[in-house]
Motif scaffolding. Structure first.
Motif, PDB file in Angstrom:
ATOM      1  N   ILE A 124       0.860  -1.182   0.000  1.00 51.34           N
ATOM      2  CA  ILE A 124       0.000   0.000   0.000  1.00 51.34           C
ATOM      3  C   ILE A 124       0.899   1.236   0.000  1.00 51.34           C
ATOM      4  N   GLU A 125       0.360   2.351  -0.464  1.00 46.23           N
ATOM      5  CA  GLU A 125       1.110   3.601  -0.486  1.00 46.23           C
ATOM      6  C   GLU A 125       0.612   4.505   0.634  1.00 46.23           C
ATOM      7  N   VAL A 126       1.555   5.003   1.418  1.00 49.78           N
ATOM      8  CA  VAL A 126       1.223   5.876   2.547  1.00 49.78           C
ATOM      9  C   VAL A 126       1.839   7.244   2.278  1.00 49.78           C
ATOM     10  N   SER A 127       0.996   8.238   2.126  1.00 49.99           N
ATOM     11  CA  SER A 127       1.440   9.606   1.866  1.00 49.99           C
ATOM     12  C   SER A 127       1.603  10.337   3.192  1.00 49.99           C
ATOM     13  N   MET A 128       2.838  10.678   3.536  1.00 49.67           N
ATOM     14  CA  MET A 128       3.116  11.309   4.819  1.00 49.67           C
ATOM     15  C   MET A 128       2.777  12.797   4.787  1.00 49.67           C
ATOM     16  N   GLN A 129       2.120  13.255   5.846  1.00 49.17           N
ATOM     17  CA  GLN A 129       1.758  14.661   5.994  1.00 49.17           C
ATOM     18  C   GLN A 129       2.432  15.202   7.247  1.00 49.17           C
ATOM     19  N   GLY A 130       2.718  16.494   7.260  1.00 52.39           N
ATOM     20  CA  GLY A 130       3.327  17.108   8.429  1.00 52.39           C
ATOM     21  C   GLY A 130       4.543  17.929   8.056  1.00 52.39           C
ATOM     22  N   PRO A 131       5.068  18.687   9.017  1.00 53.89           N
ATOM     23  CA  PRO A 131       6.223  19.564   8.756  1.00 53.89           C
ATOM     24  C   PRO A 131       7.407  18.797   8.169  1.00 53.89           C
ATOM     25  N   GLY A 132       7.838  19.227   6.992  1.00 55.76           N
ATOM     26  CA  GLY A 132       8.988  18.614   6.349  1.00 55.76           C
ATOM     27  C   GLY A 132       8.718  17.269   5.711  1.00 55.76           C
ATOM     28  N   LEU A 133       7.468  16.793   5.753  1.00 53.54           N
ATOM     29  CA  LEU A 133       7.158  15.463   5.236  1.00 53.54           C
ATOM     30  C   LEU A 133       6.216  15.470   4.046  1.00 53.54           C
ATOM     31  N   ASP A 134       5.559  16.600   3.797  1.00 54.89           N
ATOM     32  CA  ASP A 134       4.563  16.649   2.718  1.00 54.89           C
ATOM     33  C   ASP A 134       5.169  16.191   1.401  1.00 54.89           C
ATOM     34  N   GLY A 135       4.531  15.232   0.776  1.00 54.53           N
ATOM     35  CA  GLY A 135       5.002  14.703  -0.488  1.00 54.53           C
ATOM     36  C   GLY A 135       5.783  13.418  -0.337  1.00 54.53           C
ATOM     37  N   ALA A 136       6.217  13.095   0.916  1.00 52.84           N
ATOM     38  CA  ALA A 136       6.956  11.845   1.119  1.00 52.84           C
ATOM     39  C   ALA A 136       6.000  10.667   0.957  1.00 52.84           C
ATOM     40  N   LEU A 137       6.425   9.668   0.207  1.00 47.42           N
ATOM     41  CA  LEU A 137       5.585   8.505  -0.051  1.00 47.42           C
ATOM     42  C   LEU A 137       6.304   7.246   0.425  1.00 47.42           C
ATOM     43  N   LEU A 138       5.642   6.487   1.286  1.00 46.93           N
ATOM     44  CA  LEU A 138       6.192   5.235   1.789  1.00 46.93           C
ATOM     45  C   LEU A 138       5.399   4.068   1.216  1.00 46.93           C
ATOM     46  N   VAL A 139       6.089   3.025   0.824  1.00 48.39           N
ATOM     47  CA  VAL A 139       5.432   1.798   0.367  1.00 48.39           C
ATOM     48  C   VAL A 139       5.505   0.793   1.507  1.00 48.39           C
ATOM     49  N   MET A 140       4.331   0.438   2.064  1.00 47.85           N
ATOM     50  CA  MET A 140       4.265  -0.389   3.266  1.00 47.85           C
ATOM     51  C   MET A 140       3.467  -1.670   2.996  1.00 47.85           C
ATOM     52  N   ASN A 141       3.393  -2.532   3.986  1.00 44.09           N
ATOM     53  CA  ASN A 141       2.701  -3.817   3.850  1.00 44.09           C
ATOM     54  C   ASN A 141       1.278  -3.735   4.403  1.00 44.09           C
ATOM     55  N   CYS A 154       5.829   3.246   9.955  1.00 48.66           N
ATOM     56  CA  CYS A 154       6.133   4.372   9.072  1.00 48.66           C
ATOM     57  C   CYS A 154       7.088   5.349   9.752  1.00 48.66           C
ATOM     58  N   ALA A 155       6.863   5.599  11.044  1.00 51.47           N
ATOM     59  CA  ALA A 155       7.736   6.515  11.789  1.00 51.47           C
ATOM     60  C   ALA A 155       9.176   6.010  11.784  1.00 51.47           C
ATOM     61  N   ARG A 156       9.349   4.694  11.822  1.00 53.14           N
ATOM     62  CA  ARG A 156      10.696   4.115  11.842  1.00 53.14           C
ATOM     63  C   ARG A 156      11.425   4.318  10.507  1.00 53.14           C
ATOM     64  N   HIS A 157      10.672   4.608   9.444  1.00 53.95           N
ATOM     65  CA  HIS A 157      11.296   4.898   8.155  1.00 53.95           C
ATOM     66  C   HIS A 157      11.692   6.374   8.051  1.00 53.95           C
ATOM     67  N   LEU A 158      11.365   7.147   9.071  1.00 52.98           N
ATOM     68  CA  LEU A 158      11.665   8.579   9.057  1.00 52.98           C
ATOM     69  C   LEU A 158      12.874   8.862   9.948  1.00 52.98           C
ATOM     70  N   THR A 159      12.650   9.360  11.162  1.00 56.53           N
ATOM     71  CA  THR A 159      13.756   9.682  12.068  1.00 56.53           C
ATOM     72  C   THR A 159      13.444   9.168  13.463  1.00 56.53           C
ATOM     73  N   GLU A 160      14.465   9.119  14.314  1.00 52.00           N
ATOM     74  CA  GLU A 160      14.277   8.717  15.703  1.00 52.00           C
ATOM     75  C   GLU A 160      13.348   9.685  16.424  1.00 52.00           C
ATOM     76  N   HIS A 161      13.389  10.941  16.019  1.00 51.92           N
ATOM     77  CA  HIS A 161      12.485  11.936  16.614  1.00 51.92           C
ATOM     78  C   HIS A 161      11.027  11.539  16.403  1.00 51.92           C
ATOM     79  N   HIS A 162      10.691  11.084  15.199  1.00 52.82           N
ATOM     80  CA  HIS A 162       9.302  10.685  14.925  1.00 52.82           C
ATOM     81  C   HIS A 162       8.921   9.450  15.740  1.00 52.82           C
TER      82      HIS A 162
END
Length: 333
Positions: A53-70, A79-87
């Protein structure tokens, strides 16, 4: 006279036999966990093949980021683990296509995803989930706070706003404890129990289930069975939401935050008597907490605590039918 004496003897023997047959809290928790795990495994088996499935990330600095997940496996936390430790560290709740979504709940379709924190411009949803989670944590502590000789029945948790000054957990203790008045040391003991769970950083695992599953999980509690039926009737989908934290399974009227470790300052502030109700002498335990990302100076905390000691007034709802004469949920150390 002789017949009355015989009747009293039989009544005492019957009461003793009922107490002896009552399952221990460990047995009740084990049964609830077994039902939860079985249903969780059944739901996971609905996705035998890996579908993307495609997950479109929203939020500061993330708009437009697309993750392909199961599908049916990946969660907002994945999804947060594909971003940063802060998330990973700071996310408490998610929005999936604009709807509140627990961080550990699997994603079942392509969607937009927003990770929510306590420091967002509008933390209203996170604050509500946090207050609800703090009440759930208090219920978990109360259920195990008394010796196995005494029963503890957790009632439906009142939904109170953060501005009320305290989160609440309603309960009925064993009738033998009707005259018991909690001391300051009792409240401190409950606080220590909550802080131990916070230190363990346990996940609140969500599981949306059919009422029949929840009724089986709470087969030892007529009070909870009534609550299951009520919540299912109020949900357009006819389902109810269970959560598991450690070995504690609970019903929730809304989403909880991701884990107990998001709580920081936490204190049980009061235990009020509400008078006789449908299930016995109703009591309201109250507490105060701030999340890890927000801290208060001890002088501010003291003022907040004084406010949290006062009885929170909750609008009355229709009372459930009186329970039949059946054993109550036991509790133990």
């Amino acid at each position: 006279m002789a017949s009355r004496t015989v009747c009293r003897v039989f009544q005492r023997r019957f009461a003793s036999a009922a107490a002896a047959q009552r399952p221990s809290l460990a047995e009740v928790r084990s049964q609830r966990n077994a039902v939860f795990s079985r249903e969780q495994a059944r739901q996971r088996a609905l996705y035998p093949r890996i579908e993307k499935i495609e997950v479109s990330m929203q939020g500061p600095g993330l708009d437009g980021a697309l993750l392909v997940m199961n599908k049916g496996m990946s969660t907002p936390l994945s999804c947060a683990r594909h971003l940063t430790e802060h998330h990973v560290t700071n996310s408490a709740l998610a929005l999936v296509d604009g709807e509140p979504w627990p961080l550990h709940q699997p994603l079942t379709h392509s969607c937009s995803l927003t990770l929510l924190t306590f420091k967002d411009n509008d933390p209203t949803l996170v604050n509500k989930a946090y207050w609800r989670s703090c009440a759930a944590l208090l219920g978990q502590v109360l259920e195990t706070a008394f010796k196995d000789d005494y029963t503890v029945e957790l009632l439906s948790t009142p939904e109170v706003p953060v501005l009320s000054g305290a989160f609440c957990c309603d309960m009925v203790l064993d009738p033998q404890l009707d005259s018991w008045t909690p001391s300051e040391e009792s409240l401190r003991s409950l606080t220590r129990g909550a802080q131990q769970l916070i230190h363990q950083d346990l996940a609140w695992e969500p599981l949306e289930v059919a009422p029949s599953v929840a009724l089986e999980a709470f087969s030892h509690s007529r009070c909870k069975q009534e609550e299951v039926e009520q919540k299912a009737s109020q949900n357009p989908k006819g389902t109810v939401m269970l959560y598991r934290c450690g070995d504690h399974v609970l019903l929730s009227g809304g989403p909880l935050v991701a884990r107990t470790g998001l709580c920081s300052q936490y204190e049980v502030t009061a235990l009020h008597s509400l008078g006789q109700g449908s299930w016995g002498l109703h009591r309201r335990a109250q507490g105060l907490s701030l999340p890890l990302q927000l801290q208060a100076h001890h002088t501010v905390w003291r003022k907040l605590r004084q406010r949290a000691e006062k009885l929170v007034d909750v609008p009355e709802v229709a009372a459930p039918p009186s329970p039949p004469n059946s054993p109550q949920l036991p509790a133990s150390h």
